[in-house]
Scaffold this active site. Structure first.
Site, short mmCIF file in Angstrom:
data_model
loop_
_atom_site.label_atom_id
_atom_site.label_comp_id
_atom_site.label_asym_id
_atom_site.label_seq_id
_atom_site.Cartn_x
_atom_site.Cartn_y
_atom_site.Cartn_z
N HIS A 113 0.96 -1.27 -0.15
CA HIS A 113 0.00 -0.15 0.01
C HIS A 113 0.94 1.47 -0.02
CE1 HIS A 113 -3.47 -2.59 1.80
NE2 HIS A 113 -3.18 -2.74 0.42
N CYS A 142 4.22 23.41 -9.00
CA CYS A 142 3.27 23.47 -10.31
C CYS A 142 1.95 23.83 -10.02
CB CYS A 142 3.46 22.26 -11.07
SG CYS A 142 2.49 21.16 -10.29
N SER A 181 -7.06 -7.61 10.14
CA SER A 181 -8.39 -8.12 10.13
C SER A 181 -8.72 -8.79 8.70
CB SER A 181 -9.39 -6.77 10.31
OG SER A 181 -8.99 -6.11 9.02
N ASN A 205 -3.74 -12.43 15.86
CA ASN A 205 -4.51 -11.14 15.75
C ASN A 205 -5.66 -11.35 17.00
OD1 ASN A 205 -5.05 -8.98 13.64
ND2 ASN A 205 -7.15 -9.76 14.02
N ILE A 224 1.24 -9.25 19.61
CA ILE A 224 2.14 -9.62 18.47
C ILE A 224 3.52 -9.29 18.84
CG2 ILE A 224 3.12 -9.05 16.19
CD1 ILE A 224 0.36 -7.92 15.77
P1 NAD Z 1 -7.35 -3.36 10.43
O1 NAD Z 1 -7.23 -2.47 11.27
O2 NAD Z 1 -8.30 -3.80 9.71
O3 NAD Z 1 -6.99 -4.52 11.63
C1 NAD Z 1 -6.01 -4.76 12.51
C2 NAD Z 1 -5.89 -5.90 13.25
O4 NAD Z 1 -4.90 -6.06 14.38
C3 NAD Z 1 -7.35 -5.88 14.10
O5 NAD Z 1 -8.15 -6.97 13.90
C4 NAD Z 1 -6.85 -5.86 15.72
O6 NAD Z 1 -7.60 -6.89 16.40
C5 NAD Z 1 -5.24 -6.50 15.44
N1 NAD Z 1 -4.63 -6.10 16.46
C6 NAD Z 1 -4.36 -4.66 17.00
N2 NAD Z 1 -3.25 -4.62 17.59
C7 NAD Z 1 -2.81 -5.98 17.86
C8 NAD Z 1 -1.87 -6.49 18.74
N3 NAD Z 1 -1.01 -5.74 19.27
N4 NAD Z 1 -1.50 -7.75 18.53
C9 NAD Z 1 -2.11 -8.57 17.95
N5 NAD Z 1 -3.34 -8.08 17.04
C10 NAD Z 1 -3.49 -6.79 16.97
O7 NAD Z 1 -5.74 -3.52 9.59
P2 NAD Z 1 -5.36 -4.08 8.16
O8 NAD Z 1 -5.81 -5.36 8.15
O9 NAD Z 1 -3.78 -3.83 8.11
O10 NAD Z 1 -6.17 -3.09 7.14
C11 NAD Z 1 -6.35 -1.80 7.06
C12 NAD Z 1 -5.76 -0.97 6.37
O11 NAD Z 1 -5.36 0.17 6.96
C13 NAD Z 1 -4.50 -1.34 5.52
O12 NAD Z 1 -4.68 -1.00 4.19
C14 NAD Z 1 -3.29 -0.71 5.99
O13 NAD Z 1 -2.46 -0.08 4.96
C15 NAD Z 1 -3.96 0.59 6.80
N6 NAD Z 1 -3.48 1.17 7.79
C16 NAD Z 1 -1.98 1.15 8.02
C17 NAD Z 1 -1.42 1.55 9.17
C18 NAD Z 1 -0.09 1.51 9.39
O14 NAD Z 1 0.81 1.64 8.51
N7 NAD Z 1 0.49 1.48 10.61
C19 NAD Z 1 -2.20 2.07 10.33
C20 NAD Z 1 -3.86 1.98 9.92
C21 NAD Z 1 -4.14 1.59 8.95
#
Ligand code: NAD
Length: 237
Positions: A113, A142, A181, A205, A224
């Site tokens: 992404h 620009c 997720s 997760n 994690i």
């Molecule tokens: P999501 O937010 O949909 O899901 C994150 C998952 O991680 C959740 O189900 C949650 O339960 C789990 N989680 C959170 N903290 C945790 C931990 N410490 N240990 C275990 N599990 C944990 O995220 P996604 O699936 O990556 O999709 C969302 C979109 O958001 C992606 O396209 C991503 O690019 C973008 N995004 C990126 C960032 C970043 O770069 N840090 C931050 C926010 C969103």
């Protein structure tokens, strides 16, 4: 079990999502909703928002860029970089745009992404550091709009990165999902591709995902960072 799988595998792919960075203080999309006054962030991460609600779009991405600039990768990131140096894992596929894998020293990273580390002009393509957003400069010389170099909802992912991610998933003996997720397509196809081609699928997760039933190991009750530290210790024994 996991230690044996890792020891026996030739190719291990790690697939990370926003949950990988919450322990560094960056909210995932779910948590961010609360922070963002009940506006779903996914409705702001769009070309349409950039064009029709530019200030809200800029504010949202400036908040995220400042978050990345003010945070740093946690120990779990260092463990993954170390595992790559020790040839325990070979490829990281990430949905994250925070650049933390590279900062921690990982080398083979497929950023599906894009990155918040840079912004570029939507009109002429000139690339700038994210410093522009930090100093609240949102337009190019620009006159074009400066946008973060991330894939917005509704945009295509980079073909070459997708192909490399597909190939790595097909070859994986073990495929580890960390903090996603698994609800965002097409990124969420890779765990299933890996499984279809015979990999052991591991999902770490906090919340259940739609793919838990396909997984060989699912962990909901451990962060994690803690899981990576525990596996790292077990690998040393
Ligand atoms: P999501 O937010 O949909 O899901 C994150 C998952 O991680 C959740 O189900 C949650 O339960 C789990 N989680 C959170 N903290 C945790 C931990 N410490 N240990 C275990 N599990 C944990 O995220 P996604 O699936 O990556 O999709 C969302 C979109 O958001 C992606 O396209 C991503 O690019 C973008 N995004 C990126 C960032 C970043 O770069 N840090 C931050 C926010 C969103």
């Amino acid at each position: 079990m996991i230690v044996e799988w890792l020891r026996q595998a030739n190719k291990v792919v790690v697939f990370t999502g926003a949950g990988m960075s919450t322990e560094s203080g960056l909210p995932d999309f779910r948590s961010a909703q609360g922070l963002w006054r009940n506006i779903d962030p996914s409705t702001l991460a769009t070309v349409e928002a950039m064009q029709t609600r530019p200030q809200q779009f800029f504010d949202f991405y400036r908040m995220r860029i400042m978050g990345v600039r003010d945070s740093k990768p946690h120990i779990g990131y260092s463990i993954l970089a170390d595992w790559e140096r020790r040839n325990i894992i070979q490829t990281i596929i990430t949905q994250n745009v925070d650049g933390f894998h590279a900062q921690a020293g990982s080398q083979t990273i497929l950023q599906l992404h894009g990155t918040l580390g840079e912004v570029h002009c939507a009109a002429c393509g000139t690339v700038y550091s994210n410093e522009k957003y930090a100093e609240q400069t949102y337009y190019c010389q620009c006159g074009g709009t400066l946008r973060p170099s991330v894939v917005l909802f509704g945009e295509m992912l980079d073909d070459k990165t997708l192909l490399r991610a597909s190939a790595a998933s097909e070859k994986a003996d073990v495929f580890i999902v960390l903090g996603s997720s698994l609800s965002v397509a097409p990124a969420n196809q890779f765990p299933l591709i890996a499984k279809e081609y015979g990999a052991k699928l591991i999902i770490i997760n906090e919340e259940p995902t739609a793919y838990d039933d396909y997984a060989d190991l699912v962990v909901h009750d451990q962060k994690i960072g803690d899981w990576l530290v525990a596996v790292n210790e077990a690998l040393k024994l």
